[in-house]
Write a protein that holds these residues in place. Structure first.
Motif, short mmCIF file in Angstrom:
data_model
loop_
_atom_site.label_atom_id
_atom_site.label_comp_id
_atom_site.label_asym_id
_atom_site.label_seq_id
_atom_site.Cartn_x
_atom_site.Cartn_y
_atom_site.Cartn_z
N PRO A 131 -8.96 -12.08 94.17
CA PRO A 131 -8.58 -11.05 93.17
C PRO A 131 -7.11 -11.07 92.80
N LEU A 132 -6.24 -11.57 93.68
CA LEU A 132 -4.81 -11.61 93.39
C LEU A 132 -4.48 -12.63 92.30
N LEU A 133 -5.43 -13.49 91.96
CA LEU A 133 -5.21 -14.54 90.97
C LEU A 133 -5.68 -14.15 89.58
N GLN A 134 -6.17 -12.93 89.42
CA GLN A 134 -6.54 -12.46 88.09
C GLN A 134 -5.28 -12.36 87.23
N GLU A 135 -5.42 -12.71 85.97
CA GLU A 135 -4.24 -12.80 85.11
C GLU A 135 -3.50 -11.47 85.00
N ASP A 136 -4.22 -10.35 84.87
CA ASP A 136 -3.53 -9.06 84.72
C ASP A 136 -2.77 -8.69 85.98
N VAL A 137 -3.29 -9.06 87.14
CA VAL A 137 -2.59 -8.81 88.40
C VAL A 137 -1.32 -9.64 88.48
N VAL A 138 -1.42 -10.92 88.12
CA VAL A 138 -0.26 -11.82 88.16
C VAL A 138 0.81 -11.37 87.19
N VAL A 139 0.42 -10.97 86.00
CA VAL A 139 1.38 -10.53 84.99
C VAL A 139 2.11 -9.27 85.47
N ALA A 140 1.36 -8.31 86.01
CA ALA A 140 1.99 -7.07 86.49
C ALA A 140 2.94 -7.34 87.65
N GLU A 141 2.53 -8.18 88.59
CA GLU A 141 3.37 -8.50 89.74
C GLU A 141 4.64 -9.22 89.29
N THR A 142 4.49 -10.17 88.38
CA THR A 142 5.64 -10.94 87.90
C THR A 142 6.63 -10.05 87.16
N GLN A 143 6.14 -9.17 86.32
CA GLN A 143 7.03 -8.26 85.59
C GLN A 143 7.75 -7.31 86.53
N ALA A 144 7.05 -6.85 87.58
CA ALA A 144 7.68 -5.96 88.57
C ALA A 144 8.75 -6.72 89.35
N ILE A 145 8.47 -7.94 89.74
CA ILE A 145 9.46 -8.78 90.41
C ILE A 145 10.69 -8.95 89.53
N HIS A 146 10.45 -9.24 88.25
CA HIS A 146 11.56 -9.50 87.35
C HIS A 146 12.46 -8.27 87.21
N ALA A 147 11.85 -7.11 87.06
CA ALA A 147 12.64 -5.89 86.89
C ALA A 147 13.47 -5.58 88.13
N THR A 148 12.83 -5.63 89.30
CA THR A 148 13.51 -5.26 90.55
C THR A 148 14.53 -6.31 90.96
N PHE A 149 14.13 -7.57 90.95
CA PHE A 149 14.99 -8.63 91.46
C PHE A 149 16.09 -8.99 90.47
N ARG A 150 15.85 -8.79 89.18
CA ARG A 150 16.93 -9.05 88.21
C ARG A 150 18.10 -8.09 88.44
N GLU A 151 17.78 -6.82 88.69
CA GLU A 151 18.84 -5.85 88.98
C GLU A 151 19.58 -6.24 90.26
N LYS A 152 18.84 -6.62 91.28
CA LYS A 152 19.48 -7.04 92.54
C LYS A 152 20.33 -8.28 92.32
N ARG A 153 19.82 -9.24 91.57
CA ARG A 153 20.55 -10.48 91.29
C ARG A 153 21.88 -10.17 90.63
N ASP A 154 21.85 -9.34 89.60
CA ASP A 154 23.08 -9.07 88.85
C ASP A 154 24.12 -8.34 89.71
N ARG A 155 23.68 -7.33 90.43
CA ARG A 155 24.61 -6.55 91.25
C ARG A 155 25.14 -7.36 92.43
N PHE A 156 24.26 -8.10 93.08
CA PHE A 156 24.64 -8.88 94.26
C PHE A 156 25.62 -9.98 93.87
N HIS A 157 25.28 -10.73 92.83
CA HIS A 157 26.14 -11.81 92.37
C HIS A 157 27.51 -11.29 91.95
N SER A 158 27.54 -10.19 91.21
CA SER A 158 28.80 -9.62 90.75
C SER A 158 29.68 -9.17 91.91
N ARG A 159 29.09 -8.49 92.88
CA ARG A 159 29.86 -8.01 94.03
C ARG A 159 30.41 -9.16 94.85
#
Length: 421
Positions: free
Chosen positions: A295-323
């Protein structure tokens, strides 16, 4: 028992970078459950709930049939599900489509890579410097092929074009090239038209690309309006003829590292070969987890997980790298992908201006980092001179923002203390 006891027939097997630093931290009291430690060395993302992500799967039902072995190549249903996902994400409308026969399951990324390495013939295999630390022993233990290092320059932002690739393949007689994309540790990503040209060179020059795509959903420079994922699967013309072999799994892109479930995607002939290697190397993966993962390989699951990763980790990436930059830990390029910062510490006060010195000083502050020299992939230690990456460290923004902020505060105090020193 003393560590220097020698047992007949056994050689000393070096620890990979992450295992080495974790072992050293454990000797100083580190436990993964201890909230006072900041583990910026571990190559895993935070595994809990993320805003917008699908609920975490926290129960697995074991059926009576699950008491039996799984096929070495994996259960047919999950192989079909993985092939279908690749076709939907990367190959819509293309005449050549992946099928279950193009997929092989294994119990962890190293198992997948080991199967591939064991399947190679007497060829020249290229690999980049720097790259994933675990490649080192992998490229040494199998003696059929010859590992050929290719140095990437920080001054060029670790750029390597398709013309560079063609020149290396022709000049060094490469039959295969192993690399991570995006790169662990630098975060450099080959993507879009340039990645398509790499695939074209591989096809034209008959050189197999063995591409570790475990961070392919952690993309910070993707195409606007598109799902932030990238794979060479997008640029393959014929799935059974193009010499493109891909490795991925639930470890990073689904944030289930403890499942140890990964896969190889490639031409049917390659899949048959690596499955045969798996029959004597590891015997195959976990049957109940393979079934539970479908079930984790269903397209809607993958899309939602990827978008959540992008939102959370992009913020961490920008702040961490800058500091880190403000603290004097410089980067040759901001990471295009992964959840790592490849930091140059040469501008810090001694002993922090050396990767190993930085690591040891950070341990005293209960911070784990990985010295850059571990990514100077050196099979058999044939290159004896000091590593070009001895002034680098890899720092992960995989942990939660809370852990990152705690670590950054301690690093700031550590650097200030040595500056006054």
């Amino acid at each position: 028992m003393s560590d220097d006891v020698t047992i007949p027939a056994f050689r000393s097997v070096p620890r990979t970078g992450v295992i080495y630093v974790t072992t050293e931290a454990t000797r100083r009291g580190y436990r993964s459950s201890d909230p006072d430690w900041c583990n910026l060395g571990q190559g895993q993302p935070e595994t809990g709930e993320l805003p917008g992500a699908p609920a975490r799967l926290n129960t697995v039902t074991i059926d009576v049939a699950d008491m039996e072995y799984a096929p070495v190549a994996g259960l047919w249903d999950i192989r079909e599900a993985i092939a279908g996902l690749y076709n939907r994400l990367y190959r819509r409308g293309m005449p050549s489509q992946y099928s279950a026969e193009n997929v092989c399951l294994s119990g962890g990324g190293r198992a997948a890579l080991t199967r591939a390495a064991a399947s190679l013939g007497s060829v020249n295999l290229g690999h980049f410097l720097p790259d994933y630390t675990a490649y080192e022993e992998l490229l040494d233990v199998f003696k059929a092929f010859t590992a050929i290092p290719i140095l990437l320059e920080g001054e060029r932002g670790y750029n390597f074009t398709h013309e560079d690739l063609r020149r290396e393949v022709q000049g060094r007689g490469l039959s295969a090239l192993l690399f991570s994309n995006p790169c662990n540790p630098t975060g450099k990503l080959v993507q879009g038209d340039e990645l398509a040209r790499w695939v074209g060179v591989a096809r034209e020059q008959e050189c197999t690309l063995l591409i570790d795509e475990f961070y392919s959903h952690y993309i910070w420079t993707g195409r606007p309006g598109h799902l932030p994922v990238e794979s060479a699967a997008r640029y393959v013309e014929d799935v059974n003829r193009d010499p493109i072999v891909l490795f991925d799994g639930f470890t990073k892109n689904w944030r289930y590292p403890g499942w140890r479930m990964t896969w190889t995607v490639g031409p049917r002939q390659v899949i048959d070969t690596v499955a045969s290697a798996g029959s004597f190397l590891d015997g195959g993966g976990s049957r109940p987890l393979q079934r539970a993962a479908i079930p984790l390989l269903q397209e809607d699951v993958v899309v939602a997980e990827t978008q959540a990763i992008h939102a959370t980790f992009r913020e961490k990436r920008d702040r961490f790298h800058s500091r880190l930059e403000r603290l004097g830990i410089r980067t040759d390029r901001a990471p295009d992908g992964t959840f790592y910062v490849w930091g140059n510490v040469s501008g810090l006060p001694a002993p922090l201006n050396d990767g190993m010195g930085f690591f040891r000083a950070a341990l005293e502050e209960k911070i784990i980092a990985v010295p850059g020299e571990f990514f100077d992939v050196n099979p058999g230690k044939r290159r004896a001179r000091p590593s070009r990456f001895r002034n680098y460290v890899r720092l992960s923004f995989g942990p939660s923002m809370e852990v990152l902020e705690k670590a950054l505060g301690r690093l700031e105090a550590l650097i200030l203390r040595h500056s006054r020193g």
